[in-house]
Design an enzyme around this catalytic site. Structure first.
Site, short mmCIF file in Angstrom:
data_model
loop_
_atom_site.label_atom_id
_atom_site.label_comp_id
_atom_site.label_asym_id
_atom_site.label_seq_id
_atom_site.Cartn_x
_atom_site.Cartn_y
_atom_site.Cartn_z
N HIS A 121 0.87 -1.18 0.00
CA HIS A 121 0.00 0.00 0.00
C HIS A 121 0.91 1.23 0.00
O HIS A 121 2.00 1.19 0.58
CB HIS A 121 -0.83 -0.06 1.29
CG HIS A 121 -1.94 0.92 1.41
ND1 HIS A 121 -1.73 2.24 1.71
CD2 HIS A 121 -3.28 0.77 1.30
CE1 HIS A 121 -2.90 2.87 1.79
NE2 HIS A 121 -3.86 2.00 1.53
N ASP A 198 2.68 -4.76 8.14
CA ASP A 198 1.48 -3.94 7.96
C ASP A 198 0.29 -4.89 8.00
O ASP A 198 0.01 -5.61 7.04
CB ASP A 198 1.59 -3.20 6.62
CG ASP A 198 0.27 -2.54 6.21
OD1 ASP A 198 -0.74 -2.68 6.93
OD2 ASP A 198 0.26 -1.88 5.16
N GLN A 201 -4.76 -5.12 6.50
CA GLN A 201 -5.71 -5.95 5.75
C GLN A 201 -5.85 -7.34 6.36
O GLN A 201 -6.78 -8.08 6.03
CB GLN A 201 -5.23 -6.06 4.28
CG GLN A 201 -6.32 -6.26 3.26
CD GLN A 201 -7.35 -5.16 3.24
OE1 GLN A 201 -8.55 -5.43 3.29
NE2 GLN A 201 -6.92 -3.90 3.17
N LYS A 224 -10.83 -0.86 10.11
CA LYS A 224 -10.98 -2.07 9.28
C LYS A 224 -11.37 -3.29 10.09
O LYS A 224 -11.65 -4.35 9.54
CB LYS A 224 -9.69 -2.32 8.49
CG LYS A 224 -9.48 -1.26 7.40
CD LYS A 224 -8.29 -1.53 6.51
CE LYS A 224 -8.17 -0.39 5.51
NZ LYS A 224 -6.94 -0.49 4.70
N CYS A 362 -4.67 2.45 -3.77
CA CYS A 362 -3.45 2.94 -3.09
C CYS A 362 -2.29 1.99 -3.30
O CYS A 362 -1.45 1.80 -2.41
CB CYS A 362 -3.67 3.16 -1.59
SG CYS A 362 -4.93 4.37 -1.22
C1 PLP Z 1 -5.94 0.33 4.54
C2 PLP Z 1 -4.52 -0.05 4.44
C3 PLP Z 1 -3.50 0.82 4.86
C4 PLP Z 1 -3.76 2.21 5.34
O1 PLP Z 1 -4.58 2.25 6.44
P1 PLP Z 1 -5.14 3.65 7.01
O2 PLP Z 1 -6.24 3.24 7.90
O3 PLP Z 1 -5.60 4.43 5.81
O4 PLP Z 1 -4.02 4.32 7.71
C5 PLP Z 1 -2.20 0.36 4.79
N1 PLP Z 1 -1.91 -0.86 4.33
C6 PLP Z 1 -2.86 -1.72 3.93
C7 PLP Z 1 -2.47 -3.08 3.46
C8 PLP Z 1 -4.20 -1.34 3.95
O5 PLP Z 1 -5.14 -2.19 3.54
#
Ligand code: PLP
Length: 404
Positions: A121, A198, A201, A224, A362
């Site tokens: 992302h 990260d 997701q 999320k 993104c």
């Molecule tokens: C949504 C997402 C982000 C960013 O998250 P924010 O809530 O916008 O800070 C980063 N990495 C992944 C894999 C995502 O799905």
């Protein structure tokens, strides 16, 4: 097995009509809907215990502080972190990554290397590029194959004693790929590099165990996982969080302040400058409780069923190409149909009440790799149903007919 009827009744928004049609919400990869317990907890906080935390001697402030710290404890338990002070409240994944990247500025030398993957992302690319500009470190990219899986042999070639941090997503938001993070972490540690995962997701679909993974940092977003926007978590190993300088200065994060010198507070406060999103932090704990009550194993099994069902149905549409066909995938399907622009498909199905994401998600480098300007992305949550997938597939067929 999930009690779908009961679960769906927990989410008021699912009875919403959009453009005169019952809402079919397939944009869970962008944000999840909120159950009633989460909505109630927000109201309860502001109606009953709203006060600033960690400061007041008064009772209300103590209640708010206790609720906030209780939530931290819930998240510690959820991630299986060793200490509660390894759990830092943030505004979200982006904030967490930036906090770590900024901290690393003090630790890097020109020529040091940072590894990201080809399926990140933007929020796990740009902060590291900014860090490279500041420090003279070099960003290297772990390549992926045509299915959207990281190439292990290439990763191993990239790793060296120059590698200081490896940062990859647990699950790709654009492709649905579940990355082999345990392997990635183990290999990075062999060369002495730190690893940030990260988990934005991944956390809606699985329960990470940060000690079993042995990652150095794990970040995710509250919104999320059925929690409020503007909330998130940065997990860091105690030793790393002690080593990194704080990202922001201000109230709450200090031990002593004078104009000559300020000393920082202990963890976790060192990384929590200013009045935080108190209600959000507390309610994130409520959201995590809610998901755990349903159970992540049940959630994952059901979502896998939805993924298999939708994949098989979508594959019957002529000219439809699924982008991201990794062996290990979560309930995210990115696709294109012929040369039809994803935006046009999104617009037509929206008229029929269906929310999907269109665009580059993104993750422009991922789109470039697959040679597409963007995709349509349907991402399913545990409250979605096969009937909704049928409605979506029918709407999609209509859209394709109109557009080709
Ligand atoms: C949504 C997402 C982000 C960013 O998250 P924010 O809530 O916008 O800070 C980063 N990495 C992944 C894999 C995502 O799905």
């Amino acid at each position: 097995m999930l009690d779908l009827q009961k679960i769906r009744a927990d989410f008021p928004i699912l009875t919403q009509k959009v453009n005169g049609k019952p809402l079919v919400y397939f944009d869970n990869g962008a944000t999840a809907q909120k159950p009633q317990v989460v909505l109630d907890a927000i109201t309860k906080y502001y109606s009953e215990i709203n006060a600033n935390i960690h400061r007041g001697v008064h009772t209300l402030s103590q209640w708010a502080t206790d609720a906030y710290e209780e939530s931290r404890g819930k998240i510690q338990k959820h991630l299986n972190a060793k200490h509660a002070h390894e759990i830092i409240f943030t505004a979200g994944t982006t904030h967490g990554i930036n906090a770590v990247a900024n901290g690393f500025a003090a630790l890097l030398q020109p020529g040091d290397e940072i590894l990201v993957s080809a399926m990140e992302h933007h929020s796990n690319i740009v902060p590291w590029q900014m860090l490279c500009e500041r420090t003279g470190a070099v960003l290297k990219v772990i390549p992926m194959n045509e299915k959207g899986e990281l190439i292990r042999s290439e990763y191993e070639v990239l790793l060296s004693e120059k590698t200081k941090i490896v940062t990859v997503n647990h699950i790709s938001n654009a492709l649905g790929t579940i990355n082999p993070v345990d392997y990635i972490i183990q290999k990075a540690h062999e060369v002495g590099a730190a690893v940030l995962i990260d988990g934005a997701q991944a956390t809606p679909h699985l329960k990470p165990d940060v000690q079993a993974l042995d990652c150095d940092f794990y970040v995710f977003s509250g919104h999320k996982v059925c929690g409020p926007t503007g909330t998130g978590i940065l997990y860091g190993k105690e030793a790393w969080l002690n080593k990194l300088p704080p990202y922001q200065g201000g109230g709450e994060m200090i031990a002593t302040v004078s104009f000559e010198k300020t000393t920082y507070a202990d963890l976790p406060h060192k990384f929590e400058a200013g009045t935080p999103n108190i209600a959000g932090g507390i309610v994130l704990g409520t959201a995590i409780d809610y998901l755990n009550e349903i159970g992540f194993e049940a959630i994952a099994a059901y979502e896998h069923e939805l993924l298999a069902y939708a994949t098989q149905k979508l594959e019957q549409i002529e000219g439809l190409r699924i982008i991201g066909t990794a062996e290990h995938k979560t309930s995210v399907i990115s696709f294109n149909v012929g040369n039809i622009h994803p935006y046009d498909i999104g617009t037509i199905v929206d008229k029929l009440g269906i929310a999907v994401r269109t665009g580059h998600h993104c993750a422009q480098p991922v789109m470039d790799f697959f040679g597409v300007p963007g995709t349509v992305r349907a991402s399913f949550a545990f409250y979605n149903t096969k009937e909704e997938i049928d409605i979506f597939v029918e709407a999609l067929q209509k859209a394709v007919m109109m557009l080709s």
